[in-house]
Design a protein around this motif. Structure first.
Motif, PDB file in Angstrom:
ATOM      1  N   GLY A 218     -25.049 -16.126  15.590  1.00 35.78           N
ATOM      2  CA  GLY A 218     -25.801 -15.378  16.604  1.00 35.78           C
ATOM      3  C   GLY A 218     -25.400 -15.700  18.030  1.00 35.78           C
ATOM      4  N   GLU A 248     -17.240  -7.588   6.742  1.00 38.64           N
ATOM      5  CA  GLU A 248     -18.433  -6.807   6.434  1.00 38.64           C
ATOM      6  C   GLU A 248     -18.590  -6.831   4.915  1.00 38.64           C
ATOM      7  OE1 GLU A 248     -20.708  -3.831   5.215  1.00 38.64           O
ATOM      8  OE2 GLU A 248     -18.864  -2.771   5.740  1.00 38.64           O
ATOM      9  N   LYS A 258     -19.305  -7.425  16.118  1.00 38.05           N
ATOM     10  CA  LYS A 258     -20.571  -7.438  15.376  1.00 38.05           C
ATOM     11  C   LYS A 258     -21.291  -6.095  15.511  1.00 38.05           C
ATOM     12  CE  LYS A 258     -21.494 -12.291  16.305  1.00 38.05           C
ATOM     13  NZ  LYS A 258     -22.367 -13.176  17.066  1.00 38.05           N
ATOM     14  N   ASP A 259     -21.916  -5.716  14.433  1.00 42.28           N
ATOM     15  CA  ASP A 259     -22.785  -4.546  14.407  1.00 42.28           C
ATOM     16  C   ASP A 259     -24.091  -5.005  13.761  1.00 42.28           C
ATOM     17  OD1 ASP A 259     -24.212  -2.249  13.720  1.00 42.28           O
ATOM     18  OD2 ASP A 259     -22.427  -1.090  13.223  1.00 42.28           O
ATOM     19  N   ASN A 260     -25.175  -4.979  14.513  1.00 44.20           N
ATOM     20  CA  ASN A 260     -26.442  -5.526  14.021  1.00 44.20           C
ATOM     21  C   ASN A 260     -26.993  -4.795  12.803  1.00 44.20           C
ATOM     22  OD1 ASN A 260     -26.494  -7.523  15.963  1.00 44.20           O
ATOM     23  ND2 ASN A 260     -27.585  -6.250  17.446  1.00 44.20           N
ATOM     24  N   THR A 261     -26.439  -3.629  12.493  1.00 45.37           N
ATOM     25  CA  THR A 261     -26.912  -2.883  11.320  1.00 45.37           C
ATOM     26  C   THR A 261     -26.155  -3.279  10.051  1.00 45.37           C
ATOM     27  OG1 THR A 261     -25.354  -1.043  11.595  1.00 45.37           O
ATOM     28  CG2 THR A 261     -27.449  -0.918  12.804  1.00 45.37           C
ATOM     29  N   LYS A 262     -25.146  -4.148  10.203  1.00 41.72           N
ATOM     30  CA  LYS A 262     -24.311  -4.518   9.050  1.00 41.72           C
ATOM     31  C   LYS A 262     -24.506  -5.979   8.670  1.00 41.72           C
ATOM     32  CE  LYS A 262     -20.734  -1.048   9.899  1.00 41.72           C
ATOM     33  NZ  LYS A 262     -19.301  -0.804  10.162  1.00 41.72           N
ATOM     34  N   GLU A 263     -24.114  -6.303   7.424  1.00 41.53           N
ATOM     35  CA  GLU A 263     -24.198  -7.672   6.918  1.00 41.53           C
ATOM     36  C   GLU A 263     -22.781  -8.238   6.793  1.00 41.53           C
ATOM     37  OE1 GLU A 263     -26.263  -6.703   3.358  1.00 41.53           O
ATOM     38  OE2 GLU A 263     -28.245  -6.910   4.272  1.00 41.53           O
ATOM     39  N   ASN A 284     -25.607 -13.392   7.822  1.00 43.18           N
ATOM     40  CA  ASN A 284     -26.809 -12.835   8.460  1.00 43.18           C
ATOM     41  C   ASN A 284     -27.690 -12.116   7.441  1.00 43.18           C
ATOM     42  OD1 ASN A 284     -24.996 -10.703   8.122  1.00 43.18           O
ATOM     43  ND2 ASN A 284     -25.700  -9.614   9.937  1.00 43.18           N
TER      44      ASN A 284
END
Length: 285
Positions: A218, A248, A258-263, A284
Motif C-alpha cells: 500500500g 494481476e 496498481k488498479d484498486n479494483t484488481k487483486e 491485497n
C-alpha cells in the motif's frame, strides 16, 4: 476401524467408485506426486470436510518433467506416504504405474492454455503445463470427482487447472488450500527434502521477501517493490533468482501500475543447492 483401499489399476478403481456413486456418495480427489507433507495432508482434511469419499492419487507424472534428472531425483517414499494417508483416514489411494496411465507411447495431448502456458512457469518449463493438464484430465475422467483439491503454493498450476475445467466444462468444483509453511515460513515442498539445513535457512529469504512485499504494497509503487524484492533475494549468495513478479491474479500478466479494483499476487522462483523452489503470496486479498 475403516481401512484405506489401495488400487493400482483404472478398472479396479472405477468399479469401486461406481458402487460409491450408486450410493450417492460425494467424491473429492486430491492429486499428488507423493513425498507427502503437511501441505498435502491439509488438502486431505479439506477434502474430508467437503465430501463423503476422499481419493488421493500418487503418481510421479513423467510428461510434466522437462528435465529427466529432476524426474529421476524426485523423492518416492511410498511406504511413508501410505502411513500418512492412513493416519488421515483417506478412503482410497490410487497408485498406478506409468504404463497404466500411458498405455500408448505415442499419445498426443494439447490444450489451449493461452498466455498461462507462456508466462513464468510456462516459460521456464516448456511443456510442463501440457503435461500437468494431461494427467489431471485423465484423473478427472477416471475418478469423476465432485471436488478437486489443490494447494495455493502452485498458484499458476491452480489457474491452469481452473482454465481447463472451464474450457472442458467439467462439473468439478476446485478447492484451493492455503500454502502450508514450516514454523519459520518456508513453503512446504516435496523437494525440500533435498536441501541441507543451511539451504532451508537460506531459502527463507523467499518468504521474508514475499511478506515484505505484501506489507509494503500500500505504500510503494510496483516498480519499487520489484526492485527491492530482487535486491533482497540476489543478496543471498547461495540463491539464484529465476524470477520475481507482481501480477494481476486473474491473468498472471506482470503489473506495471496498481488498479484498486484488481487483486495482485507476487510470484517467485529460485534455485538453491540444485533444487528449484517456487512460492507466492497474495498481496491485497
Amino acid at each position: 476401524m475403516l481401512t484405506m483401499e489401495i488400487y493400482s489399476t483404472k478398472n479396479e478403481l472405477q468399479d469401486h467408485l461406481h458402487t460409491l456413486r450408486k450410493a450417492h456418495k460425494k467424491i473429492a480427489l486430491v492429486p499428488t506426486m507423493g513425498a507427502l507433507h503437511e501441505g498435502h495432508l491439509s488438502l486431505i482434511r479439506e477434502a474430508k470436510n467437503s465430501a463423503d469419499i476422499v481419493v488421493c492419487s500418487i503418481f510421479v507424472n513423467p510428461t510434466q518433467f522437462n528435465d529427466p534428472q529432476d524426474l529421476e531425483k524426485y523423492p518416492r517414499p511410498i511406504e511413508n506416504d501410505i502411513a500418512l494417508l492412513k493416519g488421515e483416514t483417506c478412503d482410497i489411494l490410487f497408485l498406478p504405474t506409468v504404463d497404466e496411465m500411458y498405455p500408448s507411447s505415442d499419445e498426443i495431448w494439447e490444450i489451449d492454455l493461452g498466455e498461462l502456458d507462456n508466462l513464468w512457469e510456462g516459460a521456464k518449463r516448456p511443456g510442463h503445463f501440457q503435461g500437468v493438464t494431461q494427467i489431471v484430465y485423465k484423473l478427472f475422467n477416471l475418478v469423476q470427482p465432485d471436488i478437486a483439491c489443490f494447494g495455493q503454493k502452485d498458484f499458476q498450476q491452480v489457474m491452469v487447472i481452473q482454465h481447463m475445467i472451464d474450457l472442458k466444462q467439467l462439473p468439478i468444483s476446485l478447492k484451493i488450500g492455503p500454502t502450508v509453511r514450516s514454523e519459520k515460513g518456508l513453503a512446504l515442498s516435496s523437494r525440500n527434502s533435498r536441501l541441507s539445513e543451511k539451504g532451508k535457512e537460506d531459502a527463507l529469504v523467499l518468504y521474508r521477501t514475499l511478506e515484505q512485499t505484501r506489507n509494503n504494497f500500500g505504500q510503494k509503487s510496483l516498480e519499487q517493490l520489484q526492485q527491492e524484492a530482487t535486491a533482497s533475494i540476489t543478496a543471498t549468495s547461495t540463491l539464484t533468482l529465476e524470477y520475481f513478479a507482481i501480477c494481476e491474479t486473474r491473468t498472471l500478466q506482470q503489473a506495471m501500475d496498481k488498479d484498486n479494483t484488481k487483486e495482485y499476487v507476487a510470484l517467485v522462483a529460485a534455485w538453491i543447492e540444485g533444487v528449484r523452489l517456487i512460492d507466492n503470496m497474495l498481496l491485497n486479498m
